[in-house]
Structures are given as structure tokens and as C-alpha cells.
Scaffold this motif. Structure first.
Motif, PDB file in Angstrom:
ATOM      1  N   LEU A 248      54.618  31.993  66.162  1.00 14.13           N
ATOM      2  CA  LEU A 248      54.093  31.524  67.434  1.00 14.13           C
ATOM      3  C   LEU A 248      52.563  31.532  67.437  1.00 14.13           C
ATOM      4  CD1 LEU A 248      56.544  33.241  69.947  1.00 14.13           C
ATOM      5  CD2 LEU A 248      56.550  30.873  69.151  1.00 14.13           C
ATOM      6  N   ARG A 249      51.990  32.419  66.669  1.00 12.97           N
ATOM      7  CA  ARG A 249      50.530  32.477  66.559  1.00 12.97           C
ATOM      8  C   ARG A 249      50.174  32.750  65.103  1.00 12.97           C
ATOM      9  NH1 ARG A 249      46.700  35.327  70.891  1.00 12.97           N
ATOM     10  NH2 ARG A 249      47.135  33.299  71.846  1.00 12.97           N
ATOM     11  N   ILE A 250      49.155  32.068  64.617  1.00 11.08           N
ATOM     12  CA  ILE A 250      48.790  32.175  63.211  1.00 11.08           C
ATOM     13  C   ILE A 250      47.298  31.895  63.071  1.00 11.08           C
ATOM     14  CG2 ILE A 250      49.281  29.727  62.741  1.00 11.08           C
ATOM     15  CD1 ILE A 250      50.462  30.536  60.053  1.00 11.08           C
ATOM     16  N   ILE A 251      46.707  32.448  62.049  1.00  7.70           N
ATOM     17  CA  ILE A 251      45.326  32.095  61.747  1.00  7.70           C
ATOM     18  C   ILE A 251      45.349  30.690  61.162  1.00  7.70           C
ATOM     19  CG2 ILE A 251      43.290  32.633  60.370  1.00  7.70           C
ATOM     20  CD1 ILE A 251      44.151  35.573  60.463  1.00  7.70           C
ATOM     21  N   CYS A 252      44.613  29.797  61.770  1.00 10.45           N
ATOM     22  CA  CYS A 252      44.651  28.397  61.372  1.00 10.45           C
ATOM     23  C   CYS A 252      44.213  28.210  59.928  1.00 10.45           C
ATOM     24  CB  CYS A 252      43.732  27.553  62.266  1.00 10.45           C
ATOM     25  SG  CYS A 252      43.969  27.776  64.018  1.00 10.45           S
ATOM     26  N   ARG A 253      44.960  27.422  59.217  1.00 12.89           N
ATOM     27  CA  ARG A 253      44.566  26.962  57.884  1.00 12.89           C
ATOM     28  C   ARG A 253      44.165  28.128  56.983  1.00 12.89           C
ATOM     29  NH1 ARG A 253      40.272  22.398  58.379  1.00 12.89           N
ATOM     30  NH2 ARG A 253      41.213  21.705  56.457  1.00 12.89           N
ATOM     31  N   ASP A 254      44.948  29.212  57.056  1.00 13.23           N
ATOM     32  CA  ASP A 254      44.564  30.417  56.334  1.00 13.23           C
ATOM     33  C   ASP A 254      45.239  30.511  54.979  1.00 13.23           C
ATOM     34  OD1 ASP A 254      44.878  33.987  56.775  1.00 13.23           O
ATOM     35  OD2 ASP A 254      43.164  32.812  56.078  1.00 13.23           O
ATOM     36  N   GLY A 255      45.528  29.346  54.369  1.00 11.10           N
ATOM     37  CA  GLY A 255      46.119  29.365  53.042  1.00 11.10           C
ATOM     38  C   GLY A 255      47.620  29.496  53.054  1.00 11.10           C
ATOM     39  N   PHE A 256      48.214  29.547  54.242  1.00 11.94           N
ATOM     40  CA  PHE A 256      49.663  29.660  54.379  1.00 11.94           C
ATOM     41  C   PHE A 256      50.202  28.284  54.737  1.00 11.94           C
ATOM     42  CE2 PHE A 256      53.736  31.145  55.070  1.00 11.94           C
ATOM     43  CZ  PHE A 256      54.163  31.086  56.392  1.00 11.94           C
ATOM     44  N   GLY A 257      50.915  27.649  53.797  1.00 15.61           N
ATOM     45  CA  GLY A 257      51.447  26.327  54.016  1.00 15.61           C
ATOM     46  C   GLY A 257      50.369  25.264  53.903  1.00 15.61           C
ATOM     47  N   TYR A 258      50.716  24.098  54.389  1.00 10.07           N
ATOM     48  CA  TYR A 258      49.814  22.957  54.329  1.00 10.07           C
ATOM     49  C   TYR A 258      49.410  22.560  55.746  1.00 10.07           C
ATOM     50  CZ  TYR A 258      51.734  22.768  49.634  1.00 10.07           C
ATOM     51  OH  TYR A 258      52.132  23.088  48.355  1.00 10.07           O
ATOM     52  N   TRP A 259      48.134  22.197  55.888  1.00 11.41           N
ATOM     53  CA  TRP A 259      47.575  21.898  57.202  1.00 11.41           C
ATOM     54  C   TRP A 259      46.787  20.599  57.159  1.00 11.41           C
ATOM     55  CZ3 TRP A 259      47.599  25.335  61.559  1.00 11.41           C
ATOM     56  CH2 TRP A 259      48.267  26.540  61.334  1.00 11.41           C
ATOM     57  N   GLY A 260      46.782  19.916  58.284  1.00  8.50           N
ATOM     58  CA  GLY A 260      45.884  18.793  58.448  1.00  8.50           C
ATOM     59  C   GLY A 260      44.480  19.289  58.778  1.00  8.50           C
ATOM     60  N   GLN A 261      43.589  18.350  58.953  1.00 10.19           N
ATOM     61  CA  GLN A 261      42.191  18.699  59.194  1.00 10.19           C
ATOM     62  C   GLN A 261      41.908  19.013  60.655  1.00 10.19           C
ATOM     63  OE1 GLN A 261      43.353  15.666  58.925  1.00 10.19           O
ATOM     64  NE2 GLN A 261      42.248  14.287  60.318  1.00 10.19           N
ATOM     65  N   GLY A 262      42.846  18.684  61.516  1.00  8.33           N
ATOM     66  CA  GLY A 262      42.673  18.948  62.942  1.00  8.33           C
ATOM     67  C   GLY A 262      42.079  17.758  63.661  1.00  8.33           C
ATOM     68  N   THR A 263      42.476  17.602  64.913  1.00  7.77           N
ATOM     69  CA  THR A 263      41.925  16.546  65.750  1.00  7.77           C
ATOM     70  C   THR A 263      41.709  17.110  67.154  1.00  7.77           C
ATOM     71  OG1 THR A 263      42.214  14.242  66.463  1.00  7.77           O
ATOM     72  CG2 THR A 263      44.191  15.598  66.401  1.00  7.77           C
ATOM     73  N   GLN A 264      40.585  16.753  67.749  1.00  7.37           N
ATOM     74  CA  GLN A 264      40.197  17.326  69.032  1.00  7.37           C
ATOM     75  C   GLN A 264      40.890  16.602  70.181  1.00  7.37           C
ATOM     76  OE1 GLN A 264      37.956  20.000  69.726  1.00  7.37           O
ATOM     77  NE2 GLN A 264      38.761  19.742  71.817  1.00  7.37           N
ATOM     78  N   VAL A 265      41.419  17.385  71.089  1.00  9.02           N
ATOM     79  CA  VAL A 265      41.948  16.879  72.351  1.00  9.02           C
ATOM     80  C   VAL A 265      41.177  17.578  73.471  1.00  9.02           C
ATOM     81  CG1 VAL A 265      43.944  16.850  73.900  1.00  9.02           C
ATOM     82  CG2 VAL A 265      44.230  16.330  71.466  1.00  9.02           C
ATOM     83  N   THR A 266      40.545  16.785  74.320  1.00  6.98           N
ATOM     84  CA  THR A 266      39.754  17.332  75.419  1.00  6.98           C
ATOM     85  C   THR A 266      40.265  16.757  76.730  1.00  6.98           C
ATOM     86  OG1 THR A 266      37.802  17.520  73.997  1.00  6.98           O
ATOM     87  CG2 THR A 266      37.450  17.603  76.380  1.00  6.98           C
ATOM     88  N   VAL A 267      40.596  17.648  77.653  1.00  4.09           N
ATOM     89  CA  VAL A 267      41.103  17.237  78.960  1.00  4.09           C
ATOM     90  C   VAL A 267      40.142  17.744  80.018  1.00  4.09           C
ATOM     91  CG1 VAL A 267      43.062  17.231  80.539  1.00  4.09           C
ATOM     92  CG2 VAL A 267      43.446  17.428  78.062  1.00  4.09           C
ATOM     93  N   SER A 268      39.572  16.843  80.765  1.00  6.90           N
ATOM     94  CA  SER A 268      38.612  17.218  81.794  1.00  6.90           C
ATOM     95  C   SER A 268      39.291  17.247  83.162  1.00  6.90           C
ATOM     96  CB  SER A 268      37.437  16.254  81.808  1.00  6.90           C
ATOM     97  OG  SER A 268      37.888  14.927  82.005  1.00  6.90           O
ATOM     98  N   SER A 269      38.776  18.114  84.005  1.00  7.32           N
ATOM     99  CA  SER A 269      39.383  18.254  85.335  1.00  7.32           C
ATOM    100  C   SER A 269      38.778  17.281  86.330  1.00  7.32           C
ATOM    101  CB  SER A 269      39.198  19.689  85.827  1.00  7.32           C
ATOM    102  OG  SER A 269      37.832  20.022  85.844  1.00  7.32           O
TER     103      SER A 269
ATOM    104  N   SER B  39      39.572  12.162  74.382  1.00 10.50           N
ATOM    105  CA  SER B  39      39.262  12.762  75.686  1.00 10.50           C
ATOM    106  C   SER B  39      39.973  12.001  76.795  1.00 10.50           C
ATOM    107  CB  SER B  39      37.752  12.721  75.933  1.00 10.50           C
ATOM    108  OG  SER B  39      37.057  13.469  74.965  1.00 10.50           O
ATOM    109  N   VAL B  40      40.407  12.750  77.785  1.00 10.84           N
ATOM    110  CA  VAL B  40      41.132  12.144  78.901  1.00 10.84           C
ATOM    111  C   VAL B  40      40.959  13.032  80.124  1.00 10.84           C
ATOM    112  CG1 VAL B  40      43.336  13.304  78.448  1.00 10.84           C
ATOM    113  CG2 VAL B  40      43.331  11.030  79.498  1.00 10.84           C
ATOM    114  N   GLN B  41      41.137  12.451  81.275  1.00  7.85           N
ATOM    115  CA  GLN B  41      41.122  13.261  82.493  1.00  7.85           C
ATOM    116  C   GLN B  41      42.479  13.915  82.707  1.00  7.85           C
ATOM    117  OE1 GLN B  41      39.660  10.629  85.617  1.00  7.85           O
ATOM    118  NE2 GLN B  41      37.623  11.553  85.396  1.00  7.85           N
ATOM    119  N   ALA B  42      42.451  14.968  83.471  1.00 10.30           N
ATOM    120  CA  ALA B  42      43.691  15.675  83.781  1.00 10.30           C
ATOM    121  C   ALA B  42      44.713  14.703  84.370  1.00 10.30           C
ATOM    122  CB  ALA B  42      43.417  16.811  84.754  1.00 10.30           C
ATOM    123  N   GLY B  43      45.951  14.854  83.919  1.00  7.31           N
ATOM    124  CA  GLY B  43      47.011  13.963  84.345  1.00  7.31           C
ATOM    125  C   GLY B  43      47.245  12.788  83.418  1.00  7.31           C
TER     126      GLY B  43
END
Length: 125
Positions: free
Chosen positions: A104-125, A11-15
Motif C-alpha cells: 500500500l505504501r512504498i519508497i518510489c522507484r527504490d530498485g524494487f520492480g520496474y517503474w515508469g518515470q512518473g507524470t505530474q497530475v495537478t488539481v487546482s481548487s 493540470s485541471v480544476q477540481a471536478g
């Protein structure tokens, strides 16, 4: 077994700045295109950036000039440095090795290719 393990985010503030990384195993990393996607709540995965095996890069227009993708072949790791973050960058970020052109757009982790588990990025205003 193919594995993509992400780290970083937070998590981080905007900027502010954050970085995410993705370490791969189980396939020939040097020959692979690597892609970062992100998924905002309620959305599918949108392509953020791609780095090809020849080192060429692509960025979605909204992150150009702010995000930088890079890779370290010796460590089988791809990085995404994110600067000047905005609240609209808030999402779960996934790395992916799709073995072909990255949509450009895909259903995440839908069995196509290999994917990581994901990591959250949160930006607060």
C-alpha cells in the motif's frame, strides 16, 4: 530492457478529468500485475490502483468510484482514467510492475520492480 513509459496527466480544476497511460516493453505484459502509485510532495508512494493479470482490480478507498484502471494487452498499455478530481489527488503518478503483491505504501522507484518515470497530475481548487 524493461521500460515503462507514461504519458498523460497535466493540470485541471477540481471536478475535472484526466487520464494517464503506461506502455510497457521488455517483459510479458499479459502475465503481469500492473499498479499505479502516486507521490504527493514529501510523501512516499501510495498505491492508487492495481490490475491483475486476470483482470481483477483494486482501488484505494479515496479513489473508488472516481478512478478506473484498465489495460489493453494488445498494446501492452495500462490506463488510469481519473474523474471528479480533487486537489488532494495532486501528485506524481507512477506505473509499476512489481512482480508480486503491491504494498500500500512504498519508497518510489527504490530498485524494487520496474517503474515508469512518473507524470505530474495537478488539481487546482
Amino acid at each position: 530492457e524493461v521500460q515503462l513509459v507514461e504519458s498523460g496527466g497535466g493540470s485541471v480544476q477540481a471536478g475535472g478529468s484526466l487520464s494517464v497511460s503506461c506502455t510497457a516493453s521488455g517483459f510479458t505484459f499479459d502475465d503481469s500485475d500492473m499498479t499505479w502509485y502516486r507521490q504527493a510532495p514529501g510523501n512516499e508512494c501510495d498505491l492508487v490502483s492495481t490490475i491483475s493479470s486476470d483482470g481483477s482490480t483494486y482501488y484505494r478507498s479515496s479513489v473508488k468510484g472516481r478512478f478506473t484502471i484498465s489495460q489493453d494487452n494488445a498494446k501492452n498499455t495500462v490506463f488510469l482514467q481519473m474523474n471528479s478530481l480533487k486537489p488532494e489527488d495532486t501528485a506524481v503518478y507512477y506505473c509499476a510492475a512489481l512482480g508480486g503483491p503491491a504494498p500500500l505504501r512504498i519508497i518510489c522507484r527504490d530498485g524494487f520492480g520496474y517503474w515508469g518515470q512518473g507524470t505530474q497530475v495537478t488539481v487546482s481548487s
